[in-house]
Write a protein that holds these residues in place. Structure first.
Motif, PDB file in Angstrom:
ATOM      1  N   LEU A 217      35.619  21.073  24.299  1.00 18.44           N
ATOM      2  CA  LEU A 217      35.327  22.356  24.943  1.00 18.44           C
ATOM      3  C   LEU A 217      36.058  23.486  24.230  1.00 18.44           C
ATOM      4  N   HIS A 220      34.194  24.796  21.237  1.00 20.24           N
ATOM      5  CA  HIS A 220      33.082  25.692  21.557  1.00 20.24           C
ATOM      6  C   HIS A 220      33.599  27.045  22.025  1.00 20.24           C
ATOM      7  N   GLU A 221      34.687  26.991  22.759  1.00 23.25           N
ATOM      8  CA  GLU A 221      35.306  28.236  23.215  1.00 23.25           C
ATOM      9  C   GLU A 221      35.739  29.072  22.003  1.00 23.25           C
ATOM     10  N   GLU A 252      23.770  24.525  25.098  1.00 25.17           N
ATOM     11  CA  GLU A 252      24.818  24.501  26.110  1.00 25.17           C
ATOM     12  C   GLU A 252      24.536  23.353  27.047  1.00 25.17           C
TER      13      GLU A 252
ATOM     14  N   ILE B 164      39.394  27.295  30.361  1.00 29.00           N
ATOM     15  CA  ILE B 164      38.591  26.141  30.748  1.00 29.00           C
ATOM     16  C   ILE B 164      38.797  25.838  32.221  1.00 29.00           C
ATOM     17  N   SER B 188      33.658  27.498  29.867  1.00 26.19           N
ATOM     18  CA  SER B 188      33.738  26.078  29.524  1.00 26.19           C
ATOM     19  C   SER B 188      34.195  25.304  30.749  1.00 26.19           C
ATOM     20  N   ASP B 204      29.347  26.209  28.562  1.00 21.64           N
ATOM     21  CA  ASP B 204      29.326  24.806  28.167  1.00 21.64           C
ATOM     22  C   ASP B 204      29.856  23.938  29.292  1.00 21.64           C
TER      23      ASP B 204
END
Lengths: 256, 256
Positions: A217, A220-221, A252, B164, B188, B204
């Motif tokens: 994650l 992607h962040e 996504e 997150i 996320s 995501d």
DNA sequence: AGGCGCTTGTGAAGACGTGCACAAATCGCG
DNA sequence: CGCGATTTGTGCACGTCTTCACAAGCGCCT
């Protein structure tokens, strides 16, 4: 392609019902379908279309149809799939017609939570025994089960037929525990320890690493951040991005 | 192919270091490499060959080389990869140069364990806040953090920049929590609840479902059982299997 | 009984991931 | 200085997975 086979009933008939060897990707999705189907059954849906079930499971409907066709299941054209029948079929294929016994090794922080997790019982599993190497923890009772020393594993395994071993120990202890599990005949292991296990052929290992999930994650962040930072830093060019760097929309909601 | 780029230093230079858009499969393996590299670093290895690192990470060496080449990293032919440099590179790509703040929602059985899990801190993350919807649990202190009511999420998010969100609630509450997380800007989410989340584009979601992992193992267990039961039932034919049913060796030690 | 609308099951094409095998590059040693 | 041992980086072929698009089948309504 395949002639019809009706495994439905848990008590197998005389002929051994051959399992088609499904693609790994399909197997990984079947549990998701199963969960969605149980939800539908509870809300008294008799049948469901591939579109409807696909939505509930979060996948493409064509993929779902192909998956289901793989296991020889049959829906009815123009109608859909019979929810109850499909549940039976998938549970049979996944081997959930018998409640499988799980041995959990390592009752630390995470192990405690797993031992108390009620999501297992409802989904075909029964935690049959708890183990730990720490004498301090041996004897403790969790959720009606008493923690035993890991050296007692052979004795317990002789009484109960352990189908799956779950490792929730620190990484340093994991390989040793895996060896012990294998030596008492366990051929399926779910490993929560952040390390690679080496096991003999024929033993399946699946790994769940919470930190890894977060790190994915994080990537992607990070990517999203640099992507949006780029036009901002560049100045006015917002719609016209530098040609070399295509803003691939990416998928996504990445699957497991 | 790509000209060399040296992101190494956490403080970025003037030019924004463009992230190559890596294949999802590669991204999923990078954390594994990273963990193996940290192990190597602790045992004072300066360099490592692709073969050595591949073994430590449990993958094919060609795959590892391809993965590493993707992110522009360079090893030295005839020597191998510089462990420290590679750690820096991967950590940079994964966005771990900054310690990301994680918000955990749902401190039930599993949430408790996650809140106390020390594997996060060492791997680039910091649990910044705990939330629960149950007033009974609000105020409880876990591992130095106080559980707040989930409605305070906006206020807390304003203070701390949450990167997150982790959902460890029952399935029924998960979608609502996801909506709340999204509304405070979280893009996320790691979801432990057994349900499908629907989120807007650009967010995501990764899912971890413990029961699903067990069910996948159960399938293989079931498959192995019927496979061995077949020749046994047939009688003596052990080496000569029925041609129709190839004993596809299958890949044991299935990846995440 | 017949036709119409709906839904499944699947062929084919393309995207993606994997692994082999080898050329290119680097180091160390004579 | 040159050569051989070693290891990376990658072109290529293969297998797996995904997705589209459509024919075949089923039930319902007239």
């Amino acid at each position: 392609m395949s002639q019809h086979r009706h495994p439905g009933a848990p008590g197998r008939a005389g002929a051994v019902p051959a399992l088609p060897d499904l693609p790994e990707a399909t197997v990984a999705r079947l549990p998701e379908y199963l969960r969605a189907l149980h939800n539908l059954a509870e809300t008294s849906h008799e049948t469901v279309s591939s579109e409807g079930l696909a939505n509930a499971a979060g996948v493409n409907s064509a993929k779902l149809r192909k998956d289901l066709s793989q296991l020889g299941s049959y829906g009815t054209r123009g109608v859909g799939y019979d929810v109850a029948l499909l549940i039976d079929q998938i549970e049979y294929v996944l081997g959930l017609t018998q409640r499988r016994a799980v041995a959990l090794v390592g009752v630390g922080n995470l192990g405690h939570a797993l031992a108390g997790y009620d999501g297992f019982a409802g989904r075909g599993f029964r935690i049959a025994a708890l183990f730990d190497a720490d004498q301090e923890r041996v004897g403790e009772e969790i959720n009606g089960l008493i923690v035993r020393h890991v050296d007692e594993l052979p004795r317990v395994a002789a009484e109960e037929s352990i189908a799956i071993g779950v490792i929730a120990t620190p990484a340093a202890a994991a390989q040793r525990v895996a060896d012990q599990l294998v030596s008492v005949g366990v051929t399926s292991i779910l490993n929560f320890a952040p390390c690679v296990l080496s096991v003999p052929e024929g033993v399946d290992v699946r790994k769940v690493d919470l930190a890894i999930e977060l790190q994915i994650l994080s990537f992607h962040e990070h990517r999203k951040a640099t992507l949006t930072a780029l036009p901002a830093a560049g100045g006015p060019a917002l719609t016209a991005l530098p040609g070399g760097l295509a803003v691939t929309e990416s998928q996504e909601a990445i699957g497991t």
